[in-house]
Design a protein around this motif. Sequence first.
Motif, PDB file in Angstrom:
ATOM      1  N   MET A   1       0.833  -1.183   0.000  1.00  0.00           N
ATOM      2  CA  MET A   1       0.000   0.000   0.000  1.00  0.00           C
ATOM      3  C   MET A   1       0.876   1.244   0.000  1.00  0.00           C
ATOM      4  SD  MET A   1      -2.853  -1.162   2.809  1.00  0.00           S
ATOM      5  CE  MET A   1      -3.596   0.449   2.833  1.00  0.00           C
ATOM      6  N   ILE A   2       0.399   2.309  -0.661  1.00  0.00           N
ATOM      7  CA  ILE A   2       1.154   3.558  -0.643  1.00  0.00           C
ATOM      8  C   ILE A   2       0.314   4.714  -0.136  1.00  0.00           C
ATOM      9  CG2 ILE A   2       2.591   2.844  -2.565  1.00  0.00           C
ATOM     10  CD1 ILE A   2       0.970   4.644  -4.348  1.00  0.00           C
ATOM     11  N   ASP A   3      -0.903   4.430   0.312  1.00  0.00           N
ATOM     12  CA  ASP A   3      -1.769   5.525   0.726  1.00  0.00           C
ATOM     13  C   ASP A   3      -1.639   5.790   2.228  1.00  0.00           C
ATOM     14  OD1 ASP A   3      -2.875   3.098   1.274  1.00  0.00           O
ATOM     15  OD2 ASP A   3      -4.899   3.601   0.674  1.00  0.00           O
ATOM     16  N   HIS A   4      -0.370   5.905   2.707  1.00  0.00           N
ATOM     17  CA  HIS A   4      -0.146   6.277   4.102  1.00  0.00           C
ATOM     18  C   HIS A   4      -0.522   7.746   4.258  1.00  0.00           C
ATOM     19  CE1 HIS A   4       1.979   2.525   4.784  1.00  0.00           C
ATOM     20  NE2 HIS A   4       2.718   2.767   3.735  1.00  0.00           N
ATOM     21  N   ASP A   5      -1.558   8.031   4.989  1.00  0.00           N
ATOM     22  CA  ASP A   5      -1.991   9.405   5.196  1.00  0.00           C
ATOM     23  C   ASP A   5      -2.267   9.566   6.680  1.00  0.00           C
ATOM     24  OD1 ASP A   5      -2.621  11.996   4.650  1.00  0.00           O
ATOM     25  OD2 ASP A   5      -4.574  11.587   3.775  1.00  0.00           O
ATOM     26  N   MET A   6      -1.254  10.024   7.393  1.00  0.00           N
ATOM     27  CA  MET A   6      -1.334  10.127   8.833  1.00  0.00           C
ATOM     28  C   MET A   6      -1.105  11.571   9.269  1.00  0.00           C
ATOM     29  SD  MET A   6      -1.838   6.904   9.726  1.00  0.00           S
ATOM     30  CE  MET A   6      -1.291   6.601  11.406  1.00  0.00           C
ATOM     31  N   ALA A   7      -1.733  11.916  10.362  1.00  0.00           N
ATOM     32  CA  ALA A   7      -1.562  13.247  10.951  1.00  0.00           C
ATOM     33  C   ALA A   7      -1.284  13.073  12.435  1.00  0.00           C
ATOM     34  CB  ALA A   7      -2.800  14.104  10.722  1.00  0.00           C
ATOM     35  N   CYS A   8      -0.777  14.127  13.057  1.00  0.00           N
ATOM     36  CA  CYS A   8      -0.483  14.086  14.481  1.00  0.00           C
ATOM     37  C   CYS A   8      -1.764  14.351  15.264  1.00  0.00           C
ATOM     38  CB  CYS A   8       0.593  15.110  14.834  1.00  0.00           C
ATOM     39  SG  CYS A   8       0.976  15.147  16.605  1.00  0.00           S
ATOM     40  N   GLY A   9      -2.107  13.438  16.155  1.00  0.00           N
ATOM     41  CA  GLY A   9      -3.312  13.600  16.952  1.00  0.00           C
ATOM     42  C   GLY A   9      -3.239  14.764  17.919  1.00  0.00           C
ATOM     43  N   ALA A  10      -2.035  15.276  18.186  1.00  0.00           N
ATOM     44  CA  ALA A  10      -1.889  16.384  19.124  1.00  0.00           C
ATOM     45  C   ALA A  10      -2.010  17.747  18.458  1.00  0.00           C
ATOM     46  CB  ALA A  10      -0.538  16.285  19.837  1.00  0.00           C
ATOM     47  N   CYS A  11      -1.535  17.863  17.203  1.00  0.00           N
ATOM     48  CA  CYS A  11      -1.512  19.185  16.564  1.00  0.00           C
ATOM     49  C   CYS A  11      -2.250  19.246  15.233  1.00  0.00           C
ATOM     50  CB  CYS A  11      -0.065  19.653  16.358  1.00  0.00           C
ATOM     51  SG  CYS A  11       0.896  18.637  15.213  1.00  0.00           S
ATOM     52  N   GLY A  12      -2.587  18.086  14.628  1.00  0.00           N
ATOM     53  CA  GLY A  12      -3.327  18.096  13.372  1.00  0.00           C
ATOM     54  C   GLY A  12      -2.480  18.300  12.138  1.00  0.00           C
ATOM     55  N   TYR A  13      -1.152  18.340  12.277  1.00  0.00           N
ATOM     56  CA  TYR A  13      -0.288  18.493  11.114  1.00  0.00           C
ATOM     57  C   TYR A  13      -0.112  17.149  10.399  1.00  0.00           C
ATOM     58  CZ  TYR A  13       1.320  23.273  11.921  1.00  0.00           C
ATOM     59  OH  TYR A  13       1.394  24.637  12.056  1.00  0.00           O
ATOM     60  N   ALA A  14      -0.048  17.201   9.074  1.00  0.00           N
ATOM     61  CA  ALA A  14       0.286  16.006   8.310  1.00  0.00           C
ATOM     62  C   ALA A  14       1.699  15.563   8.669  1.00  0.00           C
ATOM     63  CB  ALA A  14       0.189  16.297   6.816  1.00  0.00           C
ATOM     64  N   LEU A  15       1.904  14.261   8.789  1.00  0.00           N
ATOM     65  CA  LEU A  15       3.198  13.714   9.178  1.00  0.00           C
ATOM     66  C   LEU A  15       3.951  13.184   7.972  1.00  0.00           C
ATOM     67  CD1 LEU A  15       2.144  11.805  12.433  1.00  0.00           C
ATOM     68  CD2 LEU A  15       3.245  14.055  12.265  1.00  0.00           C
ATOM     69  N   VAL A  16       5.241  13.046   8.132  1.00  0.00           N
ATOM     70  CA  VAL A  16       6.116  12.514   7.089  1.00  0.00           C
ATOM     71  C   VAL A  16       6.274  11.019   7.322  1.00  0.00           C
ATOM     72  CG1 VAL A  16       8.419  12.602   6.082  1.00  0.00           C
ATOM     73  CG2 VAL A  16       7.319  14.708   6.886  1.00  0.00           C
ATOM     74  N   ALA A  17       5.964  10.202   6.300  1.00  0.00           N
ATOM     75  CA  ALA A  17       6.101   8.749   6.394  1.00  0.00           C
ATOM     76  C   ALA A  17       7.506   8.345   5.974  1.00  0.00           C
ATOM     77  CB  ALA A  17       5.071   8.058   5.514  1.00  0.00           C
ATOM     78  N   ILE A  18       8.181   7.561   6.816  1.00  0.00           N
ATOM     79  CA  ILE A  18       9.539   7.113   6.533  1.00  0.00           C
ATOM     80  C   ILE A  18       9.566   5.594   6.646  1.00  0.00           C
ATOM     81  CG2 ILE A  18      11.959   7.209   7.247  1.00  0.00           C
ATOM     82  CD1 ILE A  18      11.420   9.975   8.401  1.00  0.00           C
ATOM     83  N   HIS A  19       9.953   4.916   5.568  1.00  0.00           N
ATOM     84  CA  HIS A  19      10.064   3.455   5.574  1.00  0.00           C
ATOM     85  C   HIS A  19      11.411   3.080   6.185  1.00  0.00           C
ATOM     86  CE1 HIS A  19       6.464   2.548   3.154  1.00  0.00           C
ATOM     87  NE2 HIS A  19       6.665   3.766   2.722  1.00  0.00           N
ATOM     88  N   ARG A  20      11.349   2.294   7.264  1.00  0.00           N
ATOM     89  CA  ARG A  20      12.564   1.981   8.000  1.00  0.00           C
ATOM     90  C   ARG A  20      12.462   0.561   8.551  1.00  0.00           C
ATOM     91  NH1 ARG A  20      13.268   6.201  12.401  1.00  0.00           N
ATOM     92  NH2 ARG A  20      13.880   7.492  10.618  1.00  0.00           N
TER      93      ARG A  20
END
Length: 421
Positions: free
Chosen positions: A1-20
């Motif tokens: 899947m490539i539809d990683h769409d996550m935000a920070c529950g504390a501030c509402g900013y979109a987050l950066v997805a890093i494959h590690r």
Amino acid sequence: MIDHDMACGACGYALVAIHRDGGVVYEHPVTPAADHPTVPVPADRFDSVFRRCHLCSVHQPWWEYRTEAATVETIDDPVTIIERYSSRWHVCGECAHLIDTDDRPALTRRCTDVMNWAPDSPAALLLAGLHEAIILSREPGRTLITTGTWPALPLKPPALPRIRDRLAALLRGPTGLPHPLADPAVRHEIADGLDQGQFTWIDGEFTDLIEQVHTDLPATPVTERIVPSRVSLLTWANPVGPHRLAAASWTRHQHGWRIVAYRTIHADLPEHVLTALRHEVGRLIPVHVRDIPDDHTVTADDPLAPLAATWLVIAQQLTRDEPTPPEPGLGRSYRRARRPPPDIRIVRIKPAARRTTTVNTAGGRRPPEHRFWVSGHTRHQPYGPGRTLRRDIPIDPYLKGPDGAPIKASTTVRILGDHHH
């Protein structure tokens, strides 16, 4: 899947997805010291997510650049502020153009104008240093961001071959795409599948039907009985489902399918930036990639539910298709390239039959007034000499009810056409 769409529950900013290390971690693009930790939650839990270019903070980002991690220390006596930046930078189209042309002064001017900072202010000088570090330390290439919220772009049937060719070129080209499409072998296999078979465009009435009934989809096994084998690209007249899918393609494997769902990509950008985007990316981007085995079950809450519902309605022979010509001149260019002519099909719901049905109200069960989904099941089928033998055959989910009756969905009703040959 490539539809990683996550935000920070504390501030509402979109987050950066890093494959590690075989997994995905999420980071803030910038983390001030002693601030809140990252709280990754699905972005669709928010009414709105703050998606912004990490440089100008004005427009939605299109591209991700990778650089060395940076730390900026600001001393404003008696306070010292330390900001730690991610090595991933989400950048809008205009800022990306300035990065790619190495125009550091213009990039800084663009950002200081937004902040209303004087060009010779300490903050502006600090920003210029950060921009220089980004441009000088960036890794080769850039990756397309696929989780944005862009306006829908209608796709017309005659343009599908051109849209398909541009999509295949994107998959075969050097433009970075998120995991798993970072693998060139996967990208080329999907592009090869796009080059084969016919184009299917689901008309407006059929698309409206799918938008209504996919939310009630019963558990549906994905099998060769329902998956069209000759289709290389299926598109809907309007985006469908909560993920606003515009198109889908699939390729057959030995034990299953690789399914890719796409969204349209559009933006209000300066002409030179939009032209470059159209040339490099086109009008469709992959937002959901899934390898599924035979008999994998799709349910109503699956992102692929609209596609499975479309397959079922077609397999139930409730539709008819008709050919339509490509854009003028496209057929000639295909012949010059010695390619088979594009086969474009518009798929419509069959028209309702006009006939009178007599209902016996004196006794017996009253026929249903609506059509509705019937879950998949097994039928004990007679066969053989004198039909004396029995075998179990699988019955896929289907819409049941009187011919021409409306479809009963979650909240709305729509007339479905007759399915007699």
